[in-house]
Design a protein around this motif. Sequence first.
Motif, PDB file in Angstrom:
ATOM      1  N   ILE A 168      19.844  10.341  78.503  1.00  0.00           N
ATOM      2  CA  ILE A 168      19.701   9.557  77.612  1.00  0.00           C
ATOM      3  C   ILE A 168      18.348  10.299  76.926  1.00  0.00           C
ATOM      4  O   ILE A 168      17.524  10.721  77.384  1.00  0.00           O
ATOM      5  CB  ILE A 168      19.051   8.127  78.161  1.00  0.00           C
ATOM      6  CG1 ILE A 168      20.387   7.437  78.818  1.00  0.00           C
ATOM      7  CG2 ILE A 168      18.818   7.394  76.819  1.00  0.00           C
ATOM      8  CD1 ILE A 168      19.858   5.974  79.360  1.00  0.00           C
ATOM      9  N   ASP A 169      18.778  10.326  75.496  1.00  0.00           N
ATOM     10  CA  ASP A 169      17.612  11.020  74.662  1.00  0.00           C
ATOM     11  C   ASP A 169      16.529  10.229  74.294  1.00  0.00           C
ATOM     12  O   ASP A 169      15.390  10.842  74.057  1.00  0.00           O
ATOM     13  CB  ASP A 169      18.374  11.510  73.377  1.00  0.00           C
ATOM     14  CG  ASP A 169      19.586  12.425  73.709  1.00  0.00           C
ATOM     15  OD1 ASP A 169      19.542  13.214  74.648  1.00  0.00           O
ATOM     16  OD2 ASP A 169      20.533  12.561  72.918  1.00  0.00           O
ATOM     17  N   ASP A 170      16.631   9.009  74.306  1.00  0.00           N
ATOM     18  CA  ASP A 170      15.721   7.957  73.869  1.00  0.00           C
ATOM     19  C   ASP A 170      14.610   7.934  75.004  1.00  0.00           C
ATOM     20  O   ASP A 170      14.929   7.301  76.263  1.00  0.00           O
ATOM     21  CB  ASP A 170      16.214   6.755  73.637  1.00  0.00           C
ATOM     22  CG  ASP A 170      15.016   5.902  72.920  1.00  0.00           C
ATOM     23  OD1 ASP A 170      13.723   5.998  73.102  1.00  0.00           O
ATOM     24  OD2 ASP A 170      15.358   4.908  72.259  1.00  0.00           O
ATOM     25  N   SER A 171      13.467   8.438  75.017  1.00  0.00           N
ATOM     26  CA  SER A 171      12.489   8.605  76.320  1.00  0.00           C
ATOM     27  C   SER A 171      12.175   7.265  76.540  1.00  0.00           C
ATOM     28  O   SER A 171      11.698   6.616  77.552  1.00  0.00           O
ATOM     29  CB  SER A 171      11.470   9.537  76.053  1.00  0.00           C
ATOM     30  OG  SER A 171      10.824   9.190  74.570  1.00  0.00           O
ATOM     31  N   ARG A 172      11.638   6.563  75.302  1.00  0.00           N
ATOM     32  CA  ARG A 172      11.204   5.090  75.563  1.00  0.00           C
ATOM     33  C   ARG A 172      12.410   4.048  76.239  1.00  0.00           C
ATOM     34  O   ARG A 172      11.716   3.521  77.394  1.00  0.00           O
ATOM     35  CB  ARG A 172      10.920   4.270  74.267  1.00  0.00           C
ATOM     36  CG  ARG A 172      10.336   2.950  74.420  1.00  0.00           C
ATOM     37  CD  ARG A 172       9.889   2.494  73.050  1.00  0.00           C
ATOM     38  NE  ARG A 172       9.161   1.288  73.069  1.00  0.00           N
ATOM     39  CZ  ARG A 172       9.931   0.069  72.895  1.00  0.00           C
ATOM     40  NH1 ARG A 172      11.435   0.216  72.853  1.00  0.00           N
ATOM     41  NH2 ARG A 172       9.308  -1.055  73.044  1.00  0.00           N
ATOM     42  N   LEU A 173      13.699   4.201  75.863  1.00  0.00           N
ATOM     43  CA  LEU A 173      14.594   3.367  76.675  1.00  0.00           C
ATOM     44  C   LEU A 173      14.680   3.960  78.129  1.00  0.00           C
ATOM     45  O   LEU A 173      14.892   3.396  79.081  1.00  0.00           O
ATOM     46  CB  LEU A 173      15.899   3.625  75.695  1.00  0.00           C
ATOM     47  CG  LEU A 173      16.814   2.852  76.450  1.00  0.00           C
ATOM     48  CD1 LEU A 173      16.591   1.319  76.577  1.00  0.00           C
ATOM     49  CD2 LEU A 173      18.281   3.268  75.492  1.00  0.00           C
ATOM     50  N   GLN A 174      14.554   5.286  78.194  1.00  0.00           N
ATOM     51  CA  GLN A 174      14.731   6.043  79.511  1.00  0.00           C
ATOM     52  C   GLN A 174      13.667   5.462  80.320  1.00  0.00           C
ATOM     53  O   GLN A 174      13.828   4.953  81.528  1.00  0.00           O
ATOM     54  CB  GLN A 174      14.591   7.510  79.442  1.00  0.00           C
ATOM     55  CG  GLN A 174      15.104   8.158  80.637  1.00  0.00           C
ATOM     56  CD  GLN A 174      14.666   9.614  80.554  1.00  0.00           C
ATOM     57  OE1 GLN A 174      13.798  10.203  80.654  1.00  0.00           O
ATOM     58  NE2 GLN A 174      16.051  10.508  80.202  1.00  0.00           N
ATOM     59  N   GLN A 176      11.951   2.712  79.989  1.00  0.00           N
ATOM     60  CA  GLN A 176      12.142   1.271  80.433  1.00  0.00           C
ATOM     61  C   GLN A 176      13.419   0.823  81.702  1.00  0.00           C
ATOM     62  O   GLN A 176      13.214   0.203  82.487  1.00  0.00           O
ATOM     63  CB  GLN A 176      12.604   0.483  79.081  1.00  0.00           C
ATOM     64  CG  GLN A 176      11.541   0.386  78.226  1.00  0.00           C
ATOM     65  CD  GLN A 176      11.853  -0.498  77.030  1.00  0.00           C
ATOM     66  OE1 GLN A 176      13.126  -0.198  76.577  1.00  0.00           O
ATOM     67  NE2 GLN A 176      10.777  -0.702  76.294  1.00  0.00           N
TER      68      GLN A 176
END
Length: 346
Positions: A168-174, A176
């Motif tokens: 997953i590229d989205d670090s914030r989502l990763q 979470q």
Amino acid sequence: MRLRFDSLFGRLFGVLLLAIILAHLLAFAWFFHYDKPPHPGPPPEFAHQGAGPPRSGPPPGPRPWFGGPVVPLTFQFVFLIVAAWYGAKSLTRPIQRLSDAAERLSEDLDSPPLEENGPREARQAAHTFNLMQRRIREQVQQRSRMLGAVSHDLRTPLSRLKLRLEQIDDSRLQDQMRQDLDDMIGMLDATLTYLHEQRTSEALQWMDVQALVESLSENAQDQGANVQASGVCAPMQVQPMALRSCINNLIDNALRYAGDASIVLEDQQHKLLIRVIDHGPGIAPDKREAVFEPFFRLEGSRNRNSGGVGLGMTIAREAAERLGGHLGLEETPGGGLTAVISLPRL
């Protein structure tokens, strides 16, 4: 009703009936021997003449003191006391055996079964008790196997999910999603630990509790935590793993919500008090018993960043109860929470 002498009722009835029959037979024999009518005196006409008919023997003497009703009544009393004692003992022995077996079962599910002997009612009660013990043991084993299988089956997809998070590229989502997965794994581990603590049984051993507390304090300090230990106590009989688990969970709870902890030992004549003191936010008096319920979480005082799934206090109290003691919560003077472990000296 058919009388069966292998039953408790039949045995009691037979003993009492035998005691009554023997006591009455003895009374009849005693009175027959000592209560004969007295020898008739001389007729009146001879009495007036001052002479009597020739006697065949000496006049009967006075009846001895033991020839009256005292002795047979005493024997009756003794027979009935013996029968009552035997009956009371026969009634209480099966109940005491059941009580002892139930106490052993509460401490250890693998305790030896109750012997199925004695009167018919006692045999039936022992058979039913042993059947109940086997069913409880089978249910606990089945639950452990089921949870072990669930744990194994859940860990595999959770591990795959953690690996796929890297894509997953989205670090914030990763972050979470990683936190959610860590919470799930933590809850799974805590639940299995709690169930394992319930199933574990230990033998009592002599232990230097003071050395254990100092060791736990030093281990926490080595990990950068502020944990102080004070007080002295003499060695006592405990279950080492249960006591270690109890104190460890209380220390973790204090460090989680207060950042520091103090362990104070107070050795008394008949018990040992172990206080784990913190100066954190504390717990309201009406919530202090609720925190010992599994998975209970205080709103506002716990969040995902503080860790914990609501089982630490439950494990600590159950460990204290396995030691024959009690765990309670008090308010720390000046603010905070004090957990008090009270352990009896056996």
